[in-house]
Design an enzyme around this catalytic site. Structure first.
Site, mmCIF file in Angstrom:
data_model
loop_
_atom_site.group_PDB
_atom_site.id
_atom_site.type_symbol
_atom_site.label_atom_id
_atom_site.label_comp_id
_atom_site.label_asym_id
_atom_site.label_seq_id
_atom_site.Cartn_x
_atom_site.Cartn_y
_atom_site.Cartn_z
ATOM 1 N N GLU A 66 20.144 19.323 -4.033
ATOM 2 C CA GLU A 66 20.719 20.538 -4.608
ATOM 3 C C GLU A 66 19.781 21.108 -5.669
ATOM 4 O O GLU A 66 19.526 22.324 -5.707
ATOM 5 C CB GLU A 66 22.085 20.232 -5.253
ATOM 6 C CG GLU A 66 23.125 19.636 -4.299
ATOM 7 C CD GLU A 66 23.128 18.114 -4.322
ATOM 8 O OE1 GLU A 66 22.028 17.514 -4.326
ATOM 9 O OE2 GLU A 66 24.221 17.516 -4.324
ATOM 10 N N ALA A 170 4.140 -7.187 9.122
ATOM 11 C CA ALA A 170 2.788 -6.737 9.455
ATOM 12 C C ALA A 170 2.273 -7.723 10.488
ATOM 13 O O ALA A 170 1.967 -8.869 10.164
ATOM 14 C CB ALA A 170 1.895 -6.715 8.220
ATOM 15 N N ALA A 179 -2.902 -16.611 12.144
ATOM 16 C CA ALA A 179 -3.491 -17.357 13.259
ATOM 17 C C ALA A 179 -3.121 -18.831 13.160
ATOM 18 O O ALA A 179 -2.481 -19.272 12.200
ATOM 19 C CB ALA A 179 -5.008 -17.183 13.267
ATOM 20 N N SER A 184 -4.505 -15.162 7.571
ATOM 21 C CA SER A 184 -3.625 -14.001 7.734
ATOM 22 C C SER A 184 -4.153 -12.757 7.038
ATOM 23 O O SER A 184 -3.535 -11.706 7.131
ATOM 24 C CB SER A 184 -2.236 -14.340 7.194
ATOM 25 O OG SER A 184 -2.294 -14.564 5.793
ATOM 26 N N TRP A 186 -6.980 -9.999 7.038
ATOM 27 C CA TRP A 186 -5.810 -9.139 7.102
ATOM 28 C C TRP A 186 -5.458 -8.899 8.557
ATOM 29 O O TRP A 186 -6.340 -8.595 9.343
ATOM 30 C CB TRP A 186 -6.091 -7.794 6.414
ATOM 31 C CG TRP A 186 -6.457 -7.969 4.979
ATOM 32 C CD1 TRP A 186 -7.687 -7.939 4.433
ATOM 33 C CD2 TRP A 186 -5.540 -8.207 3.888
ATOM 34 N NE1 TRP A 186 -7.626 -8.149 3.067
ATOM 35 C CE2 TRP A 186 -6.313 -8.311 2.718
ATOM 36 C CE3 TRP A 186 -4.161 -8.353 3.808
ATOM 37 C CZ2 TRP A 186 -5.736 -8.568 1.460
ATOM 38 C CZ3 TRP A 186 -3.609 -8.588 2.565
ATOM 39 C CH2 TRP A 186 -4.392 -8.686 1.409
ATOM 40 N N THR A 212 5.029 -17.965 0.757
ATOM 41 C CA THR A 212 4.071 -16.866 0.719
ATOM 42 C C THR A 212 3.265 -16.906 -0.576
ATOM 43 O O THR A 212 2.049 -16.682 -0.583
ATOM 44 C CB THR A 212 4.818 -15.515 0.853
ATOM 45 O OG1 THR A 212 5.438 -15.470 2.134
ATOM 46 C CG2 THR A 212 3.871 -14.336 0.713
ATOM 47 N N SER A 290 12.171 -13.350 5.947
ATOM 48 C CA SER A 290 12.523 -12.183 6.765
ATOM 49 C C SER A 290 13.659 -12.535 7.710
ATOM 50 O O SER A 290 14.637 -11.787 7.851
ATOM 51 C CB SER A 290 11.306 -11.721 7.576
ATOM 52 O OG SER A 290 10.228 -11.395 6.730
ATOM 53 N N ALA A 291 13.529 -13.689 8.371
ATOM 54 C CA ALA A 291 14.549 -14.100 9.334
ATOM 55 C C ALA A 291 15.891 -14.342 8.649
ATOM 56 O O ALA A 291 16.949 -14.001 9.192
ATOM 57 C CB ALA A 291 14.089 -15.353 10.081
ATOM 58 N N ALA A 292 15.865 -14.895 7.454
ATOM 59 C CA ALA A 292 17.114 -15.180 6.743
ATOM 60 C C ALA A 292 17.870 -13.891 6.427
ATOM 61 O O ALA A 292 19.085 -13.810 6.615
ATOM 62 C CB ALA A 292 16.830 -15.963 5.457
#
Lengths: 367, 367
Positions: A66, A170, A179, A184, A186, A212, A290-292
């Protein structure tokens, strides 16, 4: 010809000009970005239906739709008493990072307001009543289905009293994030990584797991292409039981702080962060975290940076979601709003998904 | 102003009209489909550069680009002796499923031919010589880099004396092709499955592993939306050591036949199928077979049907590619030709990739 469906009845209550303006407002809304605030669009039309201004909300901290529309009329000194503000969400009555939209509409002298759907947020609602008290003609309900659907995950999050949650993956085409030997950095391109930093600069908090932190020692700051820290920084949250080392990079910055939550339960994390005022949370992994969140039905938006590479082995982007058979697969859909479901970022694709509307499983909210 | 680069020297040998026509021919070529034949485009221009016709090749069994362009002029009775056929590949001199393009150009009375790159195929080459013998002015080499690059995998396959190989994956966003309990029908949408049938109707042979035959008992025929078998059917090939059951669905059809190859070696399969005249081969899985062809560098085109679903567990689309560390990841790129790198098929995305130009690993052809 008399209306024969509820749909026609709904539309008959509004002029063609208002209906067209609401369609325009919905389209403008879709140009925004998801997050702590919903996608909102606003159109100001004259008494004869002429479009005077179009506004949209581009994310937390930027003007509401608005205000965006009203701002674009600034300096025209036009009498707006016969004009109508057509907006996809009830104008807020809340002084947050921006001023209340109700006040902006009153100050602009706009005589009529049509909005699609009520603001569900206790703090921000009440705008319609405020406007009516000022003698403004207020109506609602036009295209409320579309307006609700566009922001259905945001409404669900507000209703549940939790942040809007974005999960970011990613990965390679075969959905690997590292791998076989754990390397990882990148997987994705500099363009994708910069886009991730842009997202970080937009959210209130980032969550990663202790794994991580130990594997990558990330700073979790939002940074520009030159490496400099962005103006807005998210709260950096690590979840998990292992203590984050005293010299971990994630601890290096004071404002906003670093927070460790000693839990594996996503529900505890969203509750705790909601109580700290986090409106938009981004999950950056790893696989288990992520899975959780996904398994708990606590992801409202899924962003997948897809590198055109194959690994064939290594760490999958997700592990167990508690799904045993195909019929239980989590159903998502490509999010056609904002940047569209597919964006090219250098050599990569950025895919944006939202939980599908029709539930295919019953064990997860939003799925 | 004298030319200062090789590029300018190359271009100086051709008129602006011919250069523009070749750009148009390259764009037309990109509208084709990959397979046994390369992507080819052709443009016929008048002496003053006016474009008279544009042709492209749309896949094995359909007219070549030159014939497609000439056909569109049929009935105009125009004198083409001053016209130029501009084509991205040397016109063929071979009677295959279609008549030789050299003869079509001669019959049309076209006086000049410019092509980008020589036909590498022993059987089809010789077109330029044939045209010169008929007094046609023939030149080549214009934009040969672009023409070679567009079809680089096809040229590599011809050079290696093997079929062009397409691998097809149908997977979730997290790259699963079956749930934990093995259920896999159907990961992707009816629209994606119909697209797969269209591909089957275009290739000369399909390869699956014995595991897929035992798990799914597929017919491996090309079928229309109504289930009826398409006019062109691929050879159905099963590779692996376990004997395919006498009552397996893959055996049910006589023409073309069913073939079992008792090997796990993709190189043996492509050699055997090449000797049987297979020009385009599609790998349909499962994981081990797809991975074996990819690891051997024997995939020229990778098509990924991506369903907007998540499984979190189950059978990954690929297993071991012999890659230990991220630096060895197979590098691909989105194939912007034909349908573009991303196509929407109902709820799914279809992603098309080709091996990246710059090799990142040295152990696989084409990667």
């Amino acid at each position: 010809m008399s209306p024969t469906t509820d749909r026609n009845l709904e539309f008959d209550a509004f002029s063609d000009a208002v209906i067209v303006a609401m369609e325009t407002a919905l389209a403008a809304a879709r140009q925004g970005v998801r997050g702590a605030n919903p996608l909102v669009g606003a159109v100001i039309i004259d008494a004869d239906g002429t479009v005077l201004a179009i506004g949209r909300h581009l994310g937390a901290g930027t003007p509401h739709a608005e205000a965006d529309a009203i701002n674009s009329l600034r300096g025209t000194r036009r009498d707006l008493s016969a004009a109508t503000m057509v907006v996809t969400l009830e104008p807020c009555d809340h002084q947050g990072r921006t001023a209340p939209c109700s006040q902006a509409i009153i100050d602009a002298g706009i005589g009529n307001v049509v909005y699609a759907v009520d603001d569900p947020h206790a703090q921000a609602a009440g705008g319609a009543d405020r406007l009516r008290l000022e003698g403004i003609n207020v109506r609602s309900g036009l295209m409320d289905t579309e307006a609700l659907d566009m922001n259905r995950q945001w409404f669900a999050a507000v209703k549940a009293g939790r942040p809007f949650v974005t999960a970011r993956l990613a990965q390679t085409v075969d959905s690997r994030i590292a791998a076989a030997d754990g390397t990882s950095q990148w997987i994705t391109s500099p363009e994708s990584r910069q886009d991730s930093h842009t997202l970080r600069g937009r959210v209130d908090a980032i969550v990663v797991g202790t794994g991580t932190v130990m594997a990558d020692n990330p700073r979790l700051t939002a940074r520009g292409p030159d490496g400099s820290e962005s103006a807005h920084q998210p709260l950096r949250v690590v979840m998990g039981l292992r203590e984050v080392a005293a010299d971990a990079a994630v601890r290096h910055r004071q404002d906003p702080g670093f927070l460790q939550l000693h839990t594996h339960d996503p529900a505890v994390v969203v509750r705790e962060l909601h109580s700290r005022g986090v409106g938009h949370l981004m999950i950056e992994g790893g696989s288990k975290i992520s899975a959780a969140f996904l398994a708990a039905g606590l992801v409202d938006e899924l962003i997948v940076y897809l590198a055109p590479t194959l690994l064939g082995s290594g760490i999958p982007a997700l592990n167990d979601l508690g799904i045993g058979t195909l019929a239980q697969a989590q159903q998502w859909e490509w999010d056609a709003t904002t940047t569209g479901p597919v964006e090219r970022l250098g050599p990569d694709l950025k895919l944006t998904l939202m939980p599908a509307k029709a539930p295919a499983t019953t064990n997860a909210e939003g799925h």
